[in-house]
Write a protein that holds these residues in place. Structure first.
Motif, PDB file in Angstrom:
ATOM      1  N   LEU A 148       0.828  -1.200   0.000  1.00  0.00           N
ATOM      2  CA  LEU A 148       0.000   0.000   0.000  1.00  0.00           C
ATOM      3  C   LEU A 148       0.871   1.263   0.000  1.00  0.00           C
ATOM      4  CD1 LEU A 148      -2.891  -0.965   2.467  1.00  0.00           C
ATOM      5  CD2 LEU A 148      -3.024  -0.664  -0.009  1.00  0.00           C
ATOM      6  N   LEU A 149       1.928   1.277   0.802  1.00  0.00           N
ATOM      7  CA  LEU A 149       2.818   2.442   0.847  1.00  0.00           C
ATOM      8  C   LEU A 149       3.527   2.656  -0.496  1.00  0.00           C
ATOM      9  CD1 LEU A 149       4.418   2.213   4.413  1.00  0.00           C
ATOM     10  CD2 LEU A 149       2.831   3.934   3.555  1.00  0.00           C
ATOM     11  N   SER A 150       4.008   1.564  -1.089  1.00  0.00           N
ATOM     12  CA  SER A 150       4.702   1.722  -2.379  1.00  0.00           C
ATOM     13  C   SER A 150       3.718   2.152  -3.476  1.00  0.00           C
ATOM     14  CB  SER A 150       5.438   0.444  -2.771  1.00  0.00           C
ATOM     15  OG  SER A 150       4.517  -0.612  -2.934  1.00  0.00           O
ATOM     16  N   SER A 151       2.477   1.673  -3.405  1.00  0.00           N
ATOM     17  CA  SER A 151       1.454   2.104  -4.372  1.00  0.00           C
ATOM     18  C   SER A 151       1.139   3.575  -4.193  1.00  0.00           C
ATOM     19  CB  SER A 151       0.173   1.287  -4.212  1.00  0.00           C
ATOM     20  OG  SER A 151       0.412  -0.056  -4.490  1.00  0.00           O
ATOM     21  N   ALA A 152       1.023   4.019  -2.944  1.00  0.00           N
ATOM     22  CA  ALA A 152       0.759   5.434  -2.679  1.00  0.00           C
ATOM     23  C   ALA A 152       1.935   6.291  -3.156  1.00  0.00           C
ATOM     24  CB  ALA A 152       0.494   5.652  -1.196  1.00  0.00           C
TER      25      ALA A 152
ATOM     26  N   ALA B 105       4.054   5.569  -5.600  1.00  0.00           N
ATOM     27  CA  ALA B 105       4.029   5.575  -7.061  1.00  0.00           C
ATOM     28  C   ALA B 105       2.938   6.510  -7.574  1.00  0.00           C
ATOM     29  CB  ALA B 105       3.812   4.158  -7.583  1.00  0.00           C
ATOM     30  N   ALA B 106       1.794   6.499  -6.947  1.00  0.00           N
ATOM     31  CA  ALA B 106       0.700   7.389  -7.360  1.00  0.00           C
ATOM     32  C   ALA B 106       1.095   8.849  -7.164  1.00  0.00           C
ATOM     33  CB  ALA B 106      -0.563   7.070  -6.571  1.00  0.00           C
ATOM     34  N   ALA B 107       1.758   9.152  -6.058  1.00  0.00           N
ATOM     35  CA  ALA B 107       2.201  10.530  -5.811  1.00  0.00           C
ATOM     36  C   ALA B 107       3.231  10.962  -6.858  1.00  0.00           C
ATOM     37  CB  ALA B 107       2.775  10.662  -4.410  1.00  0.00           C
ATOM     38  N   ALA B 108       4.154  10.062  -7.207  1.00  0.00           N
ATOM     39  CA  ALA B 108       5.173  10.386  -8.209  1.00  0.00           C
ATOM     40  C   ALA B 108       4.533  10.630  -9.581  1.00  0.00           C
ATOM     41  CB  ALA B 108       6.200   9.253  -8.293  1.00  0.00           C
ATOM     42  N   ILE B 109       3.570   9.801  -9.955  1.00  0.00           N
ATOM     43  CA  ILE B 109       2.874   9.978 -11.235  1.00  0.00           C
ATOM     44  C   ILE B 109       2.118  11.302 -11.245  1.00  0.00           C
ATOM     45  CG2 ILE B 109       0.979   9.085 -12.655  1.00  0.00           C
ATOM     46  CD1 ILE B 109       1.960   6.257 -11.901  1.00  0.00           C
TER      47      ILE B 109
END
Length: 157
Positions: free
Chosen positions: A20-24, A26-30
């Motif tokens: 969940l943290l890595s997905s969040a 990645a979403a913030a970076a995108i």
């Protein structure tokens, strides 16, 4: 065995939290990358949206004898305005106005009346004047940037 199942539950929760943290992240970076792309065209539009006002230099009108042709001696009365790159170029031309006028007189007096009556002849004359005035006045001076030669008055008689 009870301890091992409790340990695997903890490991499962840690794995879920990491995903969940890595997905969040990645979403913030995108989001940041896409947000930067949206800002770039606005900056480019702002740079383009600042047009500079044109800089003109009006030269007093000339009356010159044209080169002889089949009709005999003819006169040209011409008013010329130069559109220049910037204020510094305009000031340089004003400082060298005697040389500017001399070059213009030389170019204008070498013309034939028949050539100047057509629009192509006037356009060619404007190109010739632009080339002649773009040449440096001093050894240390770079070539001038003239944008356009405009005829404000033009009478062939």
């Amino acid at each position: 065995m009870a301890e091992s199942s409790g340990g695997s539950k903890k490991l499962l929760w840690i794995m879920i939290i990491l995903v969940l943290l890595s997905s969040a992240g990645a979403a913030a970076a995108i989001y940041m990358v896409l947000d930067d792309r949206d800002d770039a065209p606005e900056d480019a539009e702002e740079q383009v949206a600042e047009p500079q006002p044109p800089v003109f230099l009006t030269i007093e009108p000339f009356t010159v004898n044209l080169a002889d042709d089949q009709y005999g001696s003819r006169l040209l009365y011409a008013g010329i305005t130069l559109r220049v790159e910037d204020e510094a170029t305009r000031e340089l031309l004003e400082e060298h106005m005697p040389q500017v006028r001399s070059r213009l007189l030389t170019v204008l007096s070498g013309q034939k009346a028949g050539d100047l009556t057509s629009s192509e002849g006037k356009q060619q004359l404007a190109r010739t004047i632009n080339e002649r005035l773009s040449q440096p006045f001093d050894e240390n001076q770079p070539p001038l940037e003239l944008r356009e030669v405009l005829f404000t008055e033009f009478i062939v008689q």
